[in-house]
Motif scaffolding. Structure first.
Motif, short mmCIF file in Angstrom:
data_model
loop_
_atom_site.label_atom_id
_atom_site.label_comp_id
_atom_site.label_asym_id
_atom_site.label_seq_id
_atom_site.Cartn_x
_atom_site.Cartn_y
_atom_site.Cartn_z
N GLY A 154 0.81 -1.21 0.00
CA GLY A 154 0.00 0.00 0.00
C GLY A 154 0.84 1.26 0.00
O GLY A 154 0.45 2.29 -0.54
N ASN A 155 2.04 1.17 0.61
CA ASN A 155 2.94 2.30 0.65
C ASN A 155 4.07 2.16 -0.35
O ASN A 155 4.98 2.99 -0.35
CB ASN A 155 3.56 2.41 2.04
CG ASN A 155 2.72 3.23 2.97
OD1 ASN A 155 2.04 4.14 2.54
ND2 ASN A 155 2.75 2.89 4.24
N LEU A 156 4.06 1.15 -1.16
CA LEU A 156 5.16 0.80 -2.07
C LEU A 156 6.46 0.71 -1.30
O LEU A 156 7.46 1.36 -1.60
CB LEU A 156 5.31 1.85 -3.19
CG LEU A 156 4.13 2.04 -4.13
CD1 LEU A 156 4.44 3.12 -5.14
CD2 LEU A 156 3.77 0.76 -4.83
N LEU A 157 6.42 -0.08 -0.21
CA LEU A 157 7.54 -0.14 0.71
C LEU A 157 8.04 -1.57 0.83
O LEU A 157 7.27 -2.51 0.86
CB LEU A 157 7.06 0.35 2.09
CG LEU A 157 8.01 0.23 3.26
CD1 LEU A 157 9.11 1.22 3.12
CD2 LEU A 157 7.24 0.48 4.53
N ALA A 158 9.37 -1.72 0.88
CA ALA A 158 9.96 -3.04 1.11
C ALA A 158 11.06 -2.90 2.13
O ALA A 158 11.85 -1.95 2.08
CB ALA A 158 10.52 -3.59 -0.19
N CYS A 159 11.11 -3.81 3.11
CA CYS A 159 12.14 -3.76 4.13
C CYS A 159 12.96 -5.03 4.08
O CYS A 159 12.42 -6.13 4.21
CB CYS A 159 11.52 -3.65 5.52
SG CYS A 159 10.47 -2.24 5.66
N LEU A 163 10.21 -6.23 -4.87
CA LEU A 163 9.03 -5.38 -4.65
C LEU A 163 8.16 -5.34 -5.89
O LEU A 163 6.92 -5.43 -5.81
CB LEU A 163 9.49 -3.96 -4.27
CG LEU A 163 8.38 -2.94 -4.02
CD1 LEU A 163 7.47 -3.36 -2.90
CD2 LEU A 163 8.98 -1.58 -3.71
N PRO A 203 -2.46 0.77 3.13
CA PRO A 203 -1.12 0.74 3.72
C PRO A 203 -1.14 0.11 5.10
O PRO A 203 -2.02 0.41 5.91
CB PRO A 203 -0.71 2.20 3.79
CG PRO A 203 -1.92 2.98 3.57
CD PRO A 203 -2.89 2.14 2.84
N THR A 229 1.66 -0.04 7.27
CA THR A 229 2.59 0.49 8.28
C THR A 229 1.86 1.51 9.12
O THR A 229 1.26 2.43 8.57
CB THR A 229 3.78 1.20 7.62
OG1 THR A 229 3.98 0.66 6.33
CG2 THR A 229 5.02 1.05 8.43
#
Lengths: 308, 345
Positions: B37-42, B72, B95, B97
């Motif tokens: 949802g946030n275009l985030l990868a950890c 991603l 999102p 997070t």
């Protein structure tokens, strides 16, 4: 202002719209950032501030004048600015002998400082130095965080949350697949944080998902973590509190079994089973004549017993 | 032969598939955490500092970034897509997070007095049209606001009703009534706001002090009592409450054309008094009055003298003495003058 909110009515539709845009809402829009300079800035810092402003372009304000304040000691002027421009993120750049090329990333909750993290710039390559074609302004970037420090160290965790908040852009429901160009990559390694900005090229691979090739475009920073001013746990929790209306309504009385069949329970009142209407079978119907015969037999049996 | 070729073809096809997949597959020890949802990868994997130092920094970072971005993108491509105006669009989930809000969530506004009453009675809001037909202007006008329909303050001709005073200004009366309605509306709006914010507003007749004095409270009570539809005529009094004094008319006049005989009597008496040579003066009353005045003057003089002396302690000069002398002389003159007055009558 909050005391006079309802008392002073706006006189025109324009001012009413303005006040409504500033009022607290259920689902909030993008957080905007104020980018400002401190009492003394070096060329590196000014260029770096301009580059970050261009990364965050429509949702940021870049102040030209220098502000002689120290955010870590006195945050009142920051709070005043945020109230005036309705910004909840800030980036304060300064330079002095003790802390050269200093960036302070921060965010506010309800116009009071929530978190502030000071990063020092060790190496900086600006946008103009890297001569490639850039992404259009306002594209939602993809964020990648690498390094175990972002999960283990508390300061790094807050920094990660702050950077996500800063760079994520507006929340959208759908994204154009061809428009996923910008990638911001943060690596935490040996106490330093490396920020790189790439443009992703979608190459053909055999299947539907494309192969990614990266091309460095944007500003690249080598940060070092300096001071932090983090919010207390309860303030942090308070800032995360979501209004009840946003929680998705749970549908009750729905259960699924192993096969995926949907079940629901129907509750009935207690039934009197003797009055249950079943199928009528003519052969089992009780006849009047039979009943009488049975009675007589019973009586005869009784009489016989007495005699005996 | 055919069988061999088929096998060969199959093997070839498999190889090609594997190659294709190789280009987009990335091997990582630990899976990444995605927040699409946030275009985030950890990436939680350890970044080997040895590799970092061996290679050139930029290339190492770039390859790391490429791998993570590939993963991603793989995740994003798994999402359902649709076609919106010649572009393929992937629907993003919410999102995941948790990020802090900008401002605290808005508190629902408590219902106003009318809203509470309407809910109680089950009165629904009726949607009204914005425009109303105005008969006089023969056009559609707003229901309220600038240039409204059927505005009764804007009439050029008002018939004076029979029961009204002919000297009353009907136009001004209508304007005044409108002003009163506006003021009442504003008062109610402010009271609703005060009730919503739980700010204590003092009632009519009371000031916003902590302690009220006795007569302020009694005034507030009388104001509250008379603020009914019948001006407090049918309000019961509390068991020990006394009737308020000074309630009647302030001045009373005889009617113009009333009792002729009493009027005649009064006028004849007046003439009799004017004719008689007797002085219409009560000696005792006059003397008492004069004595009281004298006492008052003396007290005032003493007070001034005392205050003056204290002031003059600093500079004992001729000027001061002169002032005192003048003052005394003046006062003596005044007293003498006044004594002369009763003699004239």
């Amino acid at each position: 202002m909050t005391q006079l909110d309802g008392v002073v009515k706006p006189k025109s539709k324009r001012s009413k719209r303005f006040l409504e845009s500033r009022a607290p809402k259920l689902t909030e829009d993008v957080k905007s950032a104020m980018i400002m300079k401190g009492g003394n800035t070096s060329l590196t810092v000014t260029q770096a501030l301009k580059d970050i402003y261009s990364l965050k372009k429509p949702n940021a304000v870049l102040y030209k004048k220098k502000n002689i304040t120290r955010p870590f000691e006195d945050s009142t002027s920051l709070e005043f600015f945020s109230k005036k421009t309705d910004c909840s993120l800030f980036l304060f750049g300064s330079h002095n002998k003790k802390r050269p090329n200093n960036f302070i990333f921060g965010r506010l909750f309800d116009f009071h400082v929530l978190d502030m993290i000071e990063l020092g710039i060790e190496k900086y390559v600006s946008l103009s130095d890297i001569k490639t074609s850039k992404c259009p302004e306002g594209t939602k970037p993809m964020l990648v965080f690498a390094g175990e420090a972002f999960d283990t160290d508390n300061d790094h965790k807050r920094l990660k949350s702050l950077l996500i908040d800063f760079f994520r852009g507006p929340t959208v429901s759908a994204v154009r697949l061809a428009g996923l160009e910008h990638v911001l990559h943060f690596t935490a390694l040996e106490g330093k944080i490396y920020m790189r900005s790439y443009r992703s090229l979608l190459k053909k691979s055999g299947c539907r998902t494309p192969r990614i090739e990266l091309e460095e475009i944007g500003p690249s920073f080598d940060f070092v973590l300096r001071r932090t001013h983090l919010a207390s746990d309860d303030l942090y929790k308070l800032a995360h509190r979501q209004p009840k209306a946003l929680k998705p309504k749970k549908k009750k009385n729905i259960s699924h079994d192993a096969f995926g069949t949907k079940f629901g329970r129907v509750h009935m009142q207690k039934q009197d089973l003797s009055k249950l209407q079943t199928r009528k079978m003519k052969g089992l119907k009780k006849r009047r004549g039979e009943v009488v015969v049975e009675d007589q037999d019973v009586q005869a049996a009784k009489v016989a017993k007495v005699d005996g | 032969m055919a069988a061999c070729s088929v096998e060969q073809l199959l093997a070839k096809a498999e190889q090609e598939e594997a190659e294709k997949l190789k280009s987009i597959s990335v091997h990582k020890e630990l899976d990444l955490d995605f927040d699409v949802g946030n275009l985030l990868a950890c990436d939680k994997n350890r970044v080997e500092s040895r590799d970092f130092r061996e290679q050139k920094k930029e290339d190492f970072l770039r390859s790391l970034a490429r791998d993570n971005t590939q993963l991603l993108i793989n995740e994003i491509w798994k999402l359902p897509t649709e076609r919106v105006e010649e572009a393929i669009v992937a629907k993003l989930p919410e999102p995941s997070t948790p990020l802090p809000r900008e401002k605290p969530p808005p508190k629902p506004r408590p219902p106003t007095k009318w809203e509470q009453f309407a809910k109680l009675k089950g009165i629904q809001k009726k949607k009204k049209t914005n425009l109303v037909w105005d008969e006089n202007a023969k056009e559609w006008r707003r229901r309220w606001g600038y240039k409204r329909a059927n505005d009764d303050t804007k009439e050029w001709l008002i018939e004076v009703p029979e029961t009204a005073d002919p000297n009353e200004d009907q136009f001004a009366k209508r304007v005044k009534a409108k002003k009163e309605r506006v003021a009442k509306n504003e008062l109610n709006r402010l009271r609703n706001i005060a009730r919503a914010q739980k700010v204590k507003v003092p009632g009519v007749g009371l000031t916003s002090k902590a302690q009220q004095s006795k007569d302020e409270l009694s005034r507030a009570v009388s104001v509250a009592k008379t603020s009914t539809a019948s001006m407090g005529r049918f309000q019961d009094r509390l068991p020990k409450e006394k009737a308020p004094k000074n309630q009647g008319k302030k001045r009373k006049f005889e009617p113009l054309i009333g009792d002729f005989s009493s009027e005649k009597q009064r006028q004849l008496e007046l003439l009799k008094v004017m004719d008689s040579k007797k002085p219409k003066l009560d000696i005792t009353k006059a003397v008492n009055k004069q004595m009281r005045e004298d006492d008052r003057e003396e007290a005032a003089a003493k007070y001034k003298k005392g205050a003056g002396k204290k002031g003059r302690k600093g500079n004992m000069s001729g000027k001061g003495k002169g002032k005192g002398g003048k003052g005394k002389g003046g006062k003596a003159g005044g007293g003498g003058k006044k004594k002369g007055k009763p003699g004239k009558h």
